[in-house]
Enzyme design. Sequence first.
Site, PDB file in Angstrom:
ATOM      1  CD  GLN A   1     -51.834   9.127 -22.569  1.00  0.00           C
ATOM      2  OE1 GLN A   1     -51.459   9.392 -21.436  1.00  0.00           O
ATOM      3  NE2 GLN A   1     -51.293   9.675 -23.636  1.00  0.00           N
TER       4      GLN A   1
ATOM      5  CE  LYS B   1     -49.192   8.618 -17.767  1.00  0.00           C
ATOM      6  NZ  LYS B   1     -48.926   9.683 -18.751  1.00  0.00           N
TER       7      LYS B   1
ATOM      8  CG  ASP C   1     -46.237  10.972 -16.767  1.00  0.00           C
ATOM      9  OD1 ASP C   1     -46.895  11.567 -17.623  1.00  0.00           O
ATOM     10  OD2 ASP C   1     -46.358  11.205 -15.545  1.00  0.00           O
TER      11      ASP C   1
ATOM     12  CG  ASN D   1     -39.542  15.834 -21.429  1.00  0.00           C
ATOM     13  OD1 ASN D   1     -40.678  15.832 -21.896  1.00  0.00           O
ATOM     14  ND2 ASN D   1     -38.477  15.748 -22.193  1.00  0.00           N
TER      15      ASN D   1
HETATM   16  P1  NDP Z   1     -40.423  15.268 -15.155  1.00  0.00           P
HETATM   17  O1  NDP Z   1     -40.244  14.213 -14.136  1.00  0.00           O
HETATM   18  O2  NDP Z   1     -39.416  15.438 -16.216  1.00  0.00           O
HETATM   19  O3  NDP Z   1     -40.573  16.696 -14.437  1.00  0.00           O
HETATM   20  C1  NDP Z   1     -41.575  16.939 -13.507  1.00  0.00           C
HETATM   21  C2  NDP Z   1     -41.386  18.329 -12.938  1.00  0.00           C
HETATM   22  O4  NDP Z   1     -42.518  18.659 -12.158  1.00  0.00           O
HETATM   23  C3  NDP Z   1     -40.178  18.425 -12.018  1.00  0.00           C
HETATM   24  O5  NDP Z   1     -39.679  19.743 -12.026  1.00  0.00           O
HETATM   25  C4  NDP Z   1     -40.807  18.096 -10.655  1.00  0.00           C
HETATM   26  O6  NDP Z   1     -40.108  18.636  -9.556  1.00  0.00           O
HETATM   27  C5  NDP Z   1     -42.153  18.751 -10.773  1.00  0.00           C
HETATM   28  N1  NDP Z   1     -43.124  18.003  -9.954  1.00  0.00           N
HETATM   29  C6  NDP Z   1     -43.479  16.713 -10.090  1.00  0.00           C
HETATM   30  N2  NDP Z   1     -44.351  16.345  -9.137  1.00  0.00           N
HETATM   31  C7  NDP Z   1     -44.549  17.433  -8.392  1.00  0.00           C
HETATM   32  C8  NDP Z   1     -45.333  17.700  -7.261  1.00  0.00           C
HETATM   33  N3  NDP Z   1     -46.104  16.747  -6.710  1.00  0.00           N
HETATM   34  N4  NDP Z   1     -45.310  18.959  -6.767  1.00  0.00           N
HETATM   35  C9  NDP Z   1     -44.543  19.917  -7.317  1.00  0.00           C
HETATM   36  N5  NDP Z   1     -43.746  19.717  -8.386  1.00  0.00           N
HETATM   37  C10 NDP Z   1     -43.757  18.505  -8.916  1.00  0.00           C
HETATM   38  O7  NDP Z   1     -41.892  15.024 -15.767  1.00  0.00           O
HETATM   39  P2  NDP Z   1     -42.493  15.548 -17.124  1.00  0.00           P
HETATM   40  O8  NDP Z   1     -41.964  16.894 -17.434  1.00  0.00           O
HETATM   41  O9  NDP Z   1     -42.389  14.469 -18.121  1.00  0.00           O
HETATM   42  O10 NDP Z   1     -44.049  15.654 -16.746  1.00  0.00           O
HETATM   43  C11 NDP Z   1     -44.637  16.840 -16.220  1.00  0.00           C
HETATM   44  C12 NDP Z   1     -46.142  16.804 -16.439  1.00  0.00           C
HETATM   45  O11 NDP Z   1     -46.411  16.721 -17.848  1.00  0.00           O
HETATM   46  C13 NDP Z   1     -46.887  15.635 -15.803  1.00  0.00           C
HETATM   47  O12 NDP Z   1     -48.172  16.066 -15.428  1.00  0.00           O
HETATM   48  C14 NDP Z   1     -47.014  14.649 -16.959  1.00  0.00           C
HETATM   49  O13 NDP Z   1     -48.100  13.761 -16.783  1.00  0.00           O
HETATM   50  C15 NDP Z   1     -47.276  15.617 -18.104  1.00  0.00           C
HETATM   51  N6  NDP Z   1     -47.007  15.096 -19.438  1.00  0.00           N
HETATM   52  C16 NDP Z   1     -45.778  14.606 -19.777  1.00  0.00           C
HETATM   53  C17 NDP Z   1     -45.548  14.143 -21.042  1.00  0.00           C
HETATM   54  C18 NDP Z   1     -44.189  13.719 -21.492  1.00  0.00           C
HETATM   55  O14 NDP Z   1     -44.031  13.473 -22.710  1.00  0.00           O
HETATM   56  N7  NDP Z   1     -43.188  13.639 -20.642  1.00  0.00           N
HETATM   57  C19 NDP Z   1     -46.631  14.061 -22.032  1.00  0.00           C
HETATM   58  C20 NDP Z   1     -47.863  14.679 -21.619  1.00  0.00           C
HETATM   59  C21 NDP Z   1     -48.026  15.140 -20.349  1.00  0.00           C
HETATM   60  P3  NDP Z   1     -39.240  17.632  -8.621  1.00  0.00           P
HETATM   61  O15 NDP Z   1     -38.058  17.259  -9.443  1.00  0.00           O
HETATM   62  O16 NDP Z   1     -38.927  18.438  -7.430  1.00  0.00           O
HETATM   63  O17 NDP Z   1     -40.134  16.462  -8.316  1.00  0.00           O
END
Ligand code: NDP
Length: 449
Positions: free
Chosen positions: A115, A130, A170, A245
């Site tokens: 970050q 974080k 996140d 997201n």
């Molecule tokens: P969400 O919780 O909205 O979604 C996460 C998604 O990834 C879900 O579909 C989830 O599936 C899947 N997932 C999470 N952990 C695992 C795992 N261990 N194995 C397989 N699938 C997994 O999170 P975000 O969309 O916000 O975040 C996704 C990524 O983007 C992360 O790496 C986060 O750090 C990064 N990010 C997010 C930002 C934001 O603004 N939100 C900004 C910058 C980066 P399930 O529901 O089955 O767990």
Amino acid sequence: MAVQLDERTEAIYQQVAARNPGESEFHQAVREVLESLGPVLAKYPEFAERKIIERICEPERQIIFRVPWQDDKGTVQINRGFRVQFNSALGPYKGGLRFHPSVYLGIIKFLGFEQIFKNALTGMPIGGGKGGSDFDPKGKSDSEIMRFCQSFMIELHHYLGEHTDVPAGDIGVGGREIGYLFGQYKRITNRFESGVLTGKGIGWGGSLARTEATGYGTVFFLREMLKVRKDSLEGKTCVVSGSGNVAIYAIEKLHELGAKVVACSDSNGVIFHEKGIDLDLVKRLKEVERRRIADYATYHKDAKYIASGNIWDIPCQIAVPSATQNEINGKDAKTLVKNGCIAVGEGANMPTTPEGVKVFLDAKIAYGPGKAANAGGVATSALEMQQNAGRDSWTFEFTEKKLDGIMTGIHATAYETSEEFGAAGNYVLGANIAGFIKVARAMVAHGLI
Ligand code: NDP
């Protein structure tokens, strides 16, 4: 095979590994940045003299706390909360909160470390931090989520403030959780301090386009990488992992720009829909009804659900990992390249293992590392802070245009820096060096603190 470090950076890496035992993701993130910094230390000896890298690798403050709460049956539950305030050279600590059972100090430190450089690349006045918890929101009732968030904030609020530390969402922390966290902060402090959290609801200080920002921003970055290669997203077949997201809004923007996303996933399995993912259905299932992606196939008979499938086996031209760290290993990266993948835009943080990164760089495909490609989320959080400070609220179009400008700027900075250091088009090197120099200069100016 990891890239060789020079003597000085190898010594720093060994020291970080020894001082932070068992934190493999943190070691990985540090090593990946160190691999880019050899030529920087040669060019700027003052950074080495002042031990800037060693200082950056040591968080300014690490907070670990107990989060007790009661579930719906009245049973007492105990989780662990974290906030790592990594670096405030450029502004207040800024970075999301992750609620996931896999969370431990090493994950929060890798994310906080990344970050620092990501936030520097945005050009906004924000430092790096974080936080999160090993709390698992899956299957919890709304009241359980609220009680957990309230208990978490009772401790965390001591360390926050619009000029001190500003968390956001996140994995596992979206608009609902930010609402409960903000409500509790307001209640404890008796202050309506909008700028203390970002990702807020639109009616009470949130910014339009924040929800969309990370996914949209990643696609803008992809668009810019393809532009350099005189190519575009139009007509490209894409695969986007995750269905949270970041994934949802990456799919939305890819579709808007003429690409077709044929697969997405969650931690249980993969949906393959050759005709193109029906995003309205994914939004309803995931954002409204909080169901599993497997249910998608019950609405579209021509879609296939692959339980425990590997999404990277699906042929595509563009891959957008948007789930979690280390989801693409060396073998997956080879499969992607073999199947004709020409670009990877990382929506997630550190989704590719070092072996996978090497495959992408050796194949010379357009590879946008998360630190640069997914910076649109935090950049728009900083825009939310700007609006809060001015008691203003901008239109969606205005905010999205700013986001687009920021992503285009990050791409240009990373590309130009890669050229300057003799590796044109290596965005890993470009992003690491550009982010590092900005933070390092500020740290030199602030003296030994
Ligand atoms: P969400 O919780 O909205 O979604 C996460 C998604 O990834 C879900 O579909 C989830 O599936 C899947 N997932 C999470 N952990 C695992 C795992 N261990 N194995 C397989 N699938 C997994 O999170 P975000 O969309 O916000 O975040 C996704 C990524 O983007 C992360 O790496 C986060 O750090 C990064 N990010 C997010 C930002 C934001 O603004 N939100 C900004 C910058 C980066 P399930 O529901 O089955 O767990």
